[in-house]
Design a protein around this motif. Structure first.
Motif, short mmCIF file in Angstrom:
data_model
loop_
_atom_site.label_atom_id
_atom_site.label_comp_id
_atom_site.label_asym_id
_atom_site.label_seq_id
_atom_site.Cartn_x
_atom_site.Cartn_y
_atom_site.Cartn_z
N THR A 1 18.71 -13.82 27.23
CA THR A 1 18.18 -15.11 27.31
C THR A 1 17.26 -15.52 26.70
O THR A 1 17.75 -16.75 26.13
CB THR A 1 16.89 -15.11 28.63
N PHE A 2 16.53 -14.92 25.66
CA PHE A 2 15.17 -15.62 24.72
C PHE A 2 15.94 -14.77 23.17
O PHE A 2 14.94 -14.71 22.37
CB PHE A 2 14.23 -15.35 24.83
N ASP A 3 17.09 -14.27 22.97
CA ASP A 3 17.71 -13.69 21.88
C ASP A 3 16.71 -12.73 20.85
O ASP A 3 16.19 -13.03 19.63
CB ASP A 3 18.15 -15.31 21.08
N LEU A 4 16.14 -11.96 22.16
CA LEU A 4 15.48 -10.37 21.09
C LEU A 4 16.18 -8.90 20.86
O LEU A 4 16.78 -8.90 22.22
CB LEU A 4 14.32 -10.89 22.37
N ARG B 1 23.86 -8.74 18.57
CA ARG B 1 23.56 -7.39 18.38
C ARG B 1 21.87 -7.74 19.82
O ARG B 1 21.25 -7.97 19.11
CB ARG B 1 22.92 -6.44 17.57
N VAL B 2 22.07 -7.17 20.72
CA VAL B 2 20.84 -7.23 21.79
C VAL B 2 20.12 -6.02 22.26
O VAL B 2 21.00 -4.73 22.33
CB VAL B 2 21.35 -7.95 23.09
N THR B 3 19.41 -5.98 22.80
CA THR B 3 19.13 -4.56 23.53
C THR B 3 19.43 -4.13 24.88
O THR B 3 20.65 -4.82 25.24
CB THR B 3 17.91 -5.34 24.94
N GLY B 4 19.55 -2.52 24.45
CA GLY B 4 21.40 -2.03 25.00
C GLY B 4 22.69 -2.13 24.35
O GLY B 4 23.62 -1.86 25.21
N GLY B 5 22.95 -2.33 23.86
CA GLY B 5 23.80 -2.42 22.57
C GLY B 5 24.97 -3.98 22.00
O GLY B 5 23.50 -5.04 21.43
N TRP B 6 25.87 -4.61 22.44
CA TRP B 6 26.25 -5.59 21.64
C TRP B 6 27.20 -6.65 22.70
O TRP B 6 27.02 -6.13 24.10
CB TRP B 6 27.53 -5.33 20.65
N THR C 1 12.70 -8.07 31.93
CA THR C 1 13.95 -7.12 31.88
C THR C 1 15.21 -7.16 30.80
O THR C 1 14.43 -7.97 29.80
CB THR C 1 14.72 -7.66 33.57
N GLU C 2 15.97 -6.73 30.71
CA GLU C 2 17.08 -6.75 29.14
C GLU C 2 18.08 -8.11 29.31
O GLU C 2 17.50 -8.92 28.30
CB GLU C 2 18.38 -6.22 29.66
N THR C 3 17.74 -8.92 30.88
CA THR C 3 18.31 -10.25 30.62
C THR C 3 17.30 -11.22 30.19
O THR C 3 17.33 -11.63 29.25
CB THR C 3 18.51 -10.94 32.58
N PHE C 4 15.77 -11.18 30.45
CA PHE C 4 14.08 -11.41 29.63
C PHE C 4 15.14 -11.31 27.95
O PHE C 4 14.88 -12.46 27.58
CB PHE C 4 13.66 -11.44 29.68
N LEU C 5 15.56 -10.14 27.52
CA LEU C 5 15.47 -10.00 26.06
C LEU C 5 16.66 -11.23 25.70
O LEU C 5 16.87 -11.77 24.71
CB LEU C 5 16.11 -8.98 26.04
N ARG D 1 9.81 -5.57 20.98
CA ARG D 1 9.56 -6.07 19.09
C ARG D 1 9.43 -7.18 18.48
O ARG D 1 9.34 -7.41 17.63
CB ARG D 1 9.33 -4.79 18.15
N ASP D 2 10.20 -7.86 18.78
CA ASP D 2 10.36 -9.34 18.53
C ASP D 2 9.79 -10.44 18.67
O ASP D 2 9.94 -11.64 18.13
CB ASP D 2 12.46 -9.53 18.48
N LEU D 3 9.35 -10.53 19.70
CA LEU D 3 8.34 -11.46 20.07
C LEU D 3 7.46 -12.23 18.90
O LEU D 3 6.91 -11.43 18.11
CB LEU D 3 7.77 -10.81 21.73
N PRO D 4 7.65 -13.18 19.08
CA PRO D 4 6.64 -13.87 18.16
C PRO D 4 4.73 -13.34 18.69
O PRO D 4 4.72 -12.86 19.18
CB PRO D 4 7.00 -15.37 18.35
N ASP D 5 4.39 -13.85 16.97
CA ASP D 5 2.73 -13.56 17.22
C ASP D 5 2.09 -14.16 18.52
O ASP D 5 2.52 -14.33 19.01
CB ASP D 5 2.51 -14.01 15.91
N ILE D 6 1.69 -13.32 19.11
CA ILE D 6 0.72 -13.39 20.14
C ILE D 6 0.14 -15.24 20.15
O ILE D 6 -0.46 -15.75 21.42
CB ILE D 6 -0.04 -12.09 20.35
N GLU D 7 -0.82 -15.54 19.06
CA GLU D 7 -0.95 -16.78 19.05
C GLU D 7 -0.75 -17.79 19.12
O GLU D 7 -0.80 -18.75 20.07
CB GLU D 7 -1.72 -17.03 17.50
#
Length: 215
Positions: free
Chosen positions: A182-185, A84-89, A176-180, A189-195
Motif C-alpha cells: 500500500t505504501f510502496d515499500l 518489486r515489492v516484498t515477497g516478489g513482483w 503486514t505485506e499489504t501495508f508494504l 528498511r524503506d520506511l522514512p526517518d523516524i523524525e
C-alpha cells in the motif's frame, strides 16, 4: 500456423509433465515464451509472486531477474508497471493514472482514507513492532481504542504479532505485506526517518520519544 507452432510438442491433456525448458524452440522464441509465462502468472495473481514460484515456469538456466528486466522494458509506455515489492513482483498501475482510476470507479477519496489518529497508530506500529496496546499507550499518552485497531486490521494493514513479555502476555501488533504494498515499500528498511512521523504523533497526543526505526 508459423514455424514455432509447428515445432511445439502437442499438448497432452491427460497431465503430461510441464515443459519448462522448451528445448524445441530457438533461443529467442524460448526467451519470449518464458517472458510470457511470467507475465501470465503475475497477471493472474492478486498478490506479489516470489522468485521461487516464477522459476517453476521457466528453464533451469533462465534468470528470473533478467526476464523481469525485459518485461519491464516492454512496459515502459504502458499505464501499468511490474514492481518489486516484498515477497516478489506484482503488476500495478502507475501513480500518474490514480486520478483517472478513481474517476472511472467513482471512488473519490474513500479507498484508503485514514483519520489522523489511525495514521499515527499505523506509523507507531510500523516503527516499533511488535508492540502491544500498552506500548501504544506509552507513545500516545492515552489508550488506543480496540475499534481503531480493528479498522486497521480489517484493511489488512496490521496483524497479530508474538506475545508480549509483559504480565499476561498480551498480543502484539505488526504490519503486514499489504501495508508494504500500500505504501510502496519493499521492506521496513524503506520506511522514512523516524523524525518524519514525530509531528503526526505529537499532534495525536503522543509524548516525544526517540527510538530507532525497525530494521
Amino acid at each position: 500456423m508459423n514455424v514455432a507452432a509447428k515445432k511445439r510438442k502437442p499438448a497432452d491433456v491427460s497431465g503430461a509433465i510441464f515443459d519448462r525448458e522448451l528445448d524445441d524452440l530457438p533461443q529467442e522464441l524460448r526467451w519470449r515464451e518464458w517472458m510470457g509465462r511470467i507475465e501470465a502468472v503475475l497477471f493472474a495473481s492478486a498478490s506479489p509472486v516470489g522468485r521461487e514460484d516464477l522459476a517453476r515456469v521457466v528453464g533451469q538456466g533462465a534468470s528470473v531477474e533478467m526476464l523481469i528486466d525485459d518485461i519491464q522494458a516492454d512496459l515502459t509506455r504502458r499505464p501499468y508497471e511490474l514492481a518489486r515489492v516484498t515477497g516478489g513482483w506484482m503488476f500495478r498501475t502507475k501513480t500518474q493514472f490514480a486520478d483517472a482510476i478513481k474517476a472511472a470507479a467513482d471512488l473519490g477519496d474513500q479507498s484508503l482514507a485514514f483519520t489522523e489518529m489511525e495514521m499515527g497508530v499505523l506509523c507507531a506500529i510500523a516503527y516499533h513492532q511488535p508492540i502491544d496496546r500498552a506500548g501504544l499507550k506509552d507513545i500516545f499518552g492515552k489508550e488506543v481504542s480496540r475499534d481503531l485497531l480493528a479498522r486497521l486490521r480489517y484493511k489488512d494493514l496490521i496483524a497479530s504479532g508474538p506475545r508480549s513479555p509483559r504480565p499476561g502476555a498480551p498480543h502484539t501488533f505488526v504490519t503486514t505485506e499489504t501495508f508494504l504494498v500500500t505504501f510502496d515499500l519493499r521492506s521496513l528498511r524503506d520506511l522514512p526517518d523516524i523524525e518524519i512521523t514525530s509531528d503526526l504523533q505529537h499532534e495525536s497526543g503522543s509524548p516525544s520519544q526517540s527510538q530507532d526505526k525497525t530494521r
